[in-house]
Motif scaffolding. Structure first.
Motif, PDB file in Angstrom:
ATOM      1  N   GLN A 105     -27.795  10.043   1.303  1.00  5.23           N
ATOM      2  CA  GLN A 105     -26.927   8.891   1.069  1.00  5.23           C
ATOM      3  C   GLN A 105     -25.441   9.280   1.108  1.00  5.23           C
ATOM      4  O   GLN A 105     -24.617   8.587   1.708  1.00  5.23           O
ATOM      5  N   TYR A 108     -24.408  10.145   4.680  1.00  6.13           N
ATOM      6  CA  TYR A 108     -24.289   8.937   5.504  1.00  6.13           C
ATOM      7  C   TYR A 108     -22.934   8.261   5.273  1.00  6.13           C
ATOM      8  O   TYR A 108     -22.272   7.857   6.236  1.00  6.13           O
ATOM      9  N   ARG A 109     -22.513   8.151   4.029  1.00  5.34           N
ATOM     10  CA  ARG A 109     -21.205   7.547   3.741  1.00  5.34           C
ATOM     11  C   ARG A 109     -20.070   8.405   4.299  1.00  5.34           C
ATOM     12  O   ARG A 109     -19.053   7.875   4.764  1.00  5.34           O
ATOM     13  N   ILE A 112     -19.921   7.635   8.021  1.00  3.81           N
ATOM     14  CA  ILE A 112     -19.274   6.340   8.238  1.00  3.81           C
ATOM     15  C   ILE A 112     -17.752   6.480   8.103  1.00  3.81           C
ATOM     16  O   ILE A 112     -16.979   5.891   8.866  1.00  3.81           O
ATOM     17  N   SER A 113     -17.303   7.299   7.140  1.00  4.55           N
ATOM     18  CA  SER A 113     -15.869   7.512   6.946  1.00  4.55           C
ATOM     19  C   SER A 113     -15.248   8.229   8.144  1.00  4.55           C
ATOM     20  O   SER A 113     -14.162   7.853   8.612  1.00  4.55           O
ATOM     21  N   TYR A 153     -31.216   6.559   6.393  1.00  3.61           N
ATOM     22  CA  TYR A 153     -30.455   6.138   5.209  1.00  3.61           C
ATOM     23  C   TYR A 153     -31.105   4.938   4.537  1.00  3.61           C
ATOM     24  O   TYR A 153     -31.290   4.922   3.304  1.00  3.61           O
ATOM     25  N   ARG A 157     -32.499   4.762   0.909  1.00  6.35           N
ATOM     26  CA  ARG A 157     -31.737   3.908  -0.026  1.00  6.35           C
ATOM     27  C   ARG A 157     -32.564   2.746  -0.555  1.00  6.35           C
ATOM     28  O   ARG A 157     -32.483   2.418  -1.748  1.00  6.35           O
TER      29      ARG A 157
END
Length: 201
Positions: A105, A108-109, A112-113, A153, A157
């Motif tokens: 998790q 994955y964030r 994305i950033s 993800y 999640r």
């Protein structure tokens, strides 16, 4: 004596250096008065006044202030850069200590950033799968594609999907690859600002 023409201004004291013959200028028998013009010339001689040169010392305060400001700015940037490296180092340690599901998790964030920094952002009304497809069209990742990462993800999640050690290694490799590839498409100044100064690297 009669009328005598002279210039009283000091620089012109010697300019009209002539004498008037009083015998020619007067009609009486008074005769010539000796020495009067010589006395006038001696009394009106302007001495040369030498003004000593004043040595004005130019202050180097502005130059020193500029150097101090540059050194301070450089030291501040260097300090922020080192702090960012420490942040990345400790973040890597923490990522390896947390559970595998949490790792997926967090990574994955981070991915994305990285994509957002390079201009790939989720548009209004766009689903995560649609965004992943757009990313895969723009980038040709080798370790994993964005669509697979998105499925992983959401499985972790919102589902009961587990993540084994091999999958965790692939996610780490994919995050590193995304960071590298997106960094290539960013301007150097923007990359330095965002990833090495704003702690988003």
């Amino acid at each position: 004596m009669g009328w005598v023409t002279f210039e009283p201004t000091p620089p012109m004291a010697n300019a009209q250096n002539y004498y008037v013959n009083l015998r020619e200028a007067t009609t009486g028998s008074e005769g010539y008065v000796p020495g009067i013009f010589e006395e006038y010339e001696e009394d009106t001689t302007v001495p040369n006044i030498v003004i000593p040169d004043e040595k004005t010392e130019v202050s180097d305060t502005p130059a020193m202030t500029g150097k101090i400001v540059l050194i301070a700015v450089f030291a501040l940037v260097l300090l922020i850069f080192l702090a960012n490296l420490l942040f990345i180092f400790f973040r890597g340690i923490i990522l390896r200590l947390i559970p595998s599901r949490k790792k997926a998790q967090v990574l994955y964030r981070m991915i994305i950033s990285y994509l957002s920094q390079a201009g790939s952002t989720i548009q209004p009304g766009q689903t995560a799968k649609e965004f992943a497809t757009a990313v895969d069209r723009r980038y040709n990742f080798k370790s994993m594609n964005m669509s697979e990462m998105t499925e992983l993800y959401y499985g972790v999640r919102f589902g009961l999907r587990d993540v084994d050690k091999e999958t965790v290694k692939r996610i780490f490799s994919f995050a590193s690859e995304v960071k590298k590839e997106t960094g290539r498409s960013m301007y150097f100044a923007k990359k330095v600002l965002i990833r090495y100064i704003l702690f988003k690297g």
